[in-house]
Scaffold this motif. Structure first.
Motif, mmCIF file in Angstrom:
data_model
loop_
_atom_site.group_PDB
_atom_site.id
_atom_site.type_symbol
_atom_site.label_atom_id
_atom_site.label_comp_id
_atom_site.label_asym_id
_atom_site.label_seq_id
_atom_site.Cartn_x
_atom_site.Cartn_y
_atom_site.Cartn_z
ATOM 1 N N PHE A 49 19.418 31.469 -3.162
ATOM 2 C CA PHE A 49 20.572 31.016 -3.900
ATOM 3 C C PHE A 49 20.627 29.731 -4.323
ATOM 4 C CE2 PHE A 49 25.126 29.840 -3.743
ATOM 5 C CZ PHE A 49 25.556 30.913 -4.361
ATOM 6 N N PHE A 50 19.984 28.584 -3.536
ATOM 7 C CA PHE A 50 19.824 27.123 -4.137
ATOM 8 C C PHE A 50 18.702 27.092 -5.427
ATOM 9 C CE2 PHE A 50 22.147 26.173 -0.231
ATOM 10 C CZ PHE A 50 22.889 25.045 -0.703
ATOM 11 N N LEU A 51 17.656 27.820 -5.172
ATOM 12 C CA LEU A 51 16.628 27.911 -6.172
ATOM 13 C C LEU A 51 17.223 28.278 -7.354
ATOM 14 C CD1 LEU A 51 13.416 28.289 -4.106
ATOM 15 C CD2 LEU A 51 14.131 26.228 -5.115
ATOM 16 N N ALA A 52 17.932 29.392 -7.562
ATOM 17 C CA ALA A 52 18.557 29.906 -8.803
ATOM 18 C C ALA A 52 19.448 28.838 -9.401
ATOM 19 C CB ALA A 52 19.215 31.374 -8.357
ATOM 20 N N ASN A 53 20.074 28.034 -8.430
ATOM 21 C CA ASN A 53 21.186 27.253 -9.122
ATOM 22 C C ASN A 53 20.507 26.000 -9.836
ATOM 23 O OD1 ASN A 53 23.732 26.185 -9.436
ATOM 24 N ND2 ASN A 53 23.530 24.899 -7.678
ATOM 25 N N VAL A 54 19.184 25.885 -9.626
ATOM 26 C CA VAL A 54 18.562 24.544 -9.932
ATOM 27 C C VAL A 54 18.429 24.914 -11.853
ATOM 28 C CG1 VAL A 54 16.093 23.712 -10.435
ATOM 29 C CG2 VAL A 54 16.890 24.194 -8.079
ATOM 30 N N VAL A 55 18.086 26.182 -11.977
ATOM 31 C CA VAL A 55 17.582 26.535 -13.223
ATOM 32 C C VAL A 55 18.726 26.007 -14.512
ATOM 33 C CG1 VAL A 55 17.240 28.556 -14.999
ATOM 34 C CG2 VAL A 55 16.237 28.491 -12.567
ATOM 35 N N PRO A 56 20.024 26.337 -14.388
ATOM 36 C CA PRO A 56 20.929 25.910 -15.407
ATOM 37 C C PRO A 56 21.220 24.590 -15.398
ATOM 38 C CG PRO A 56 22.246 27.047 -13.787
ATOM 39 C CD PRO A 56 20.749 27.343 -13.300
ATOM 40 N N TRP B 54 21.530 16.958 -9.610
ATOM 41 C CA TRP B 54 22.006 18.096 -8.835
ATOM 42 C C TRP B 54 21.002 19.002 -8.802
ATOM 43 C CZ3 TRP B 54 25.019 19.446 -5.259
ATOM 44 C CH2 TRP B 54 25.454 20.564 -5.089
ATOM 45 N N ALA B 55 20.159 19.327 -9.849
ATOM 46 C CA ALA B 55 19.170 20.465 -10.030
ATOM 47 C C ALA B 55 18.106 19.885 -8.681
ATOM 48 C CB ALA B 55 18.726 20.349 -11.379
ATOM 49 N N LEU B 56 17.680 18.508 -8.867
ATOM 50 C CA LEU B 56 16.625 18.343 -8.119
ATOM 51 C C LEU B 56 17.076 18.385 -6.577
ATOM 52 C CD1 LEU B 56 15.179 15.207 -10.067
ATOM 53 C CD2 LEU B 56 14.284 17.316 -9.713
ATOM 54 N N LEU B 57 18.299 18.023 -6.308
ATOM 55 C CA LEU B 57 18.922 18.125 -4.931
ATOM 56 C C LEU B 57 18.794 19.494 -4.583
ATOM 57 C CD1 LEU B 57 20.171 17.088 -2.227
ATOM 58 C CD2 LEU B 57 22.328 17.102 -3.551
ATOM 59 N N ASN B 58 19.226 20.581 -5.385
ATOM 60 C CA ASN B 58 19.129 21.938 -5.081
ATOM 61 C C ASN B 58 17.597 22.492 -4.918
ATOM 62 O OD1 ASN B 58 21.711 23.614 -5.526
ATOM 63 N ND2 ASN B 58 21.997 21.957 -6.680
ATOM 64 N N LEU B 59 16.886 22.096 -5.515
ATOM 65 C CA LEU B 59 15.363 22.098 -5.428
ATOM 66 C C LEU B 59 14.900 21.612 -4.089
ATOM 67 C CD1 LEU B 59 12.759 23.486 -6.904
ATOM 68 C CD2 LEU B 59 12.372 20.936 -7.578
ATOM 69 N N LEU B 60 15.150 20.526 -3.768
ATOM 70 C CA LEU B 60 14.909 20.035 -2.373
ATOM 71 C C LEU B 60 15.315 20.959 -1.402
ATOM 72 C CD1 LEU B 60 13.291 17.896 -0.992
ATOM 73 C CD2 LEU B 60 15.595 16.546 -0.929
ATOM 74 N N ILE B 61 16.595 21.163 -1.387
ATOM 75 C CA ILE B 61 17.375 22.192 -0.333
ATOM 76 C C ILE B 61 16.643 23.605 -0.349
ATOM 77 C CG2 ILE B 61 19.399 23.120 0.222
ATOM 78 C CD1 ILE B 61 20.737 20.750 -0.668
ATOM 79 N N GLY B 62 16.352 23.956 -1.440
ATOM 80 C CA GLY B 62 15.942 25.234 -1.582
ATOM 81 C C GLY B 62 14.407 25.314 -1.078
ATOM 82 N N ALA C 210 22.580 37.063 -6.132
ATOM 83 C CA ALA C 210 23.825 36.489 -5.735
ATOM 84 C C ALA C 210 24.156 35.313 -6.330
ATOM 85 C CB ALA C 210 24.046 36.609 -4.259
ATOM 86 N N SER C 211 23.377 34.311 -6.535
ATOM 87 C CA SER C 211 23.715 33.180 -7.066
ATOM 88 C C SER C 211 23.775 33.109 -8.598
ATOM 89 C CB SER C 211 22.490 31.916 -6.834
ATOM 90 O OG SER C 211 22.799 30.834 -7.229
ATOM 91 N N SER C 212 22.927 33.818 -9.093
ATOM 92 C CA SER C 212 22.840 34.330 -10.682
ATOM 93 C C SER C 212 24.187 34.940 -10.891
ATOM 94 C CB SER C 212 21.662 35.193 -11.026
ATOM 95 O OG SER C 212 20.566 34.372 -10.670
ATOM 96 N N ILE C 213 24.744 35.908 -10.332
ATOM 97 C CA ILE C 213 25.833 36.581 -10.690
ATOM 98 C C ILE C 213 26.879 35.703 -10.757
ATOM 99 C CG2 ILE C 213 27.404 38.420 -9.918
ATOM 100 C CD1 ILE C 213 24.756 40.221 -9.276
ATOM 101 N N LEU C 214 27.315 34.952 -9.616
ATOM 102 C CA LEU C 214 28.327 34.203 -9.212
ATOM 103 C C LEU C 214 28.178 32.979 -10.435
ATOM 104 C CD1 LEU C 214 28.366 33.747 -5.522
ATOM 105 C CD2 LEU C 214 29.888 34.899 -6.931
ATOM 106 N N LEU C 215 26.973 32.451 -10.730
ATOM 107 C CA LEU C 215 26.923 31.426 -11.729
ATOM 108 C C LEU C 215 27.375 31.975 -13.111
ATOM 109 C CD1 LEU C 215 23.599 29.619 -10.604
ATOM 110 C CD2 LEU C 215 25.748 28.546 -10.473
#
Length: 102
Positions: free
Chosen positions: A14-21, A53-61, A87-92
């Motif tokens: 979930f978190f790693l997919a959120n890094v991309v956009p 925000w992407a880097l924080l998501n990457l770290l958490i992921g 799930a993350s991709s669809i929700l995003l």
């Protein structure tokens, strides 16, 4: 594997997919919604905020990936990891559908 490894695997995806956009928009110099925008998730944040925000998501992921003990020989953990990405991709895609209309 314990049940919490599966939870960690899901949220790692979930978190790693959120890094991309956020990373792509940030390094491209584009404004894009983040939880820090006004209104949160709808307004646009600066490219720097998006990169951070992407880097924080990457770290958490990354830490969730390690905690999930995701291994190539464990098909269930890989499936759960993929379900988190899906799930993350669809929700995003739903959350950002109106981004271009701002």
């Amino acid at each position: 594997m314990k049940w919490y490894h599966n939870v960690a695997s899901f949220f790692a995806g979930f978190f790693l997919a959120n890094v991309v956009p956020h990373y792509i928009h940030g390094v491209s110099g584009d404004y894009f919604p983040t939880p820090f925008a006004n209104p949160p998730g709808k307004g646009l944040s600066s490219p720097l905020v998006n990169v951070l925000w992407a880097l924080l998501n990457l770290l958490i992921g990354y830490f969730l990936f390690k905690a999930g003990k995701i291994l190539s020989n464990n098909k269930l953990s890989i499936l759960i990891f993929f379900l988190g990405i899906a799930a993350s991709s669809i929700l995003l895609s739903i959350a950002f559908v109106d981004k271009m209309h701002q």
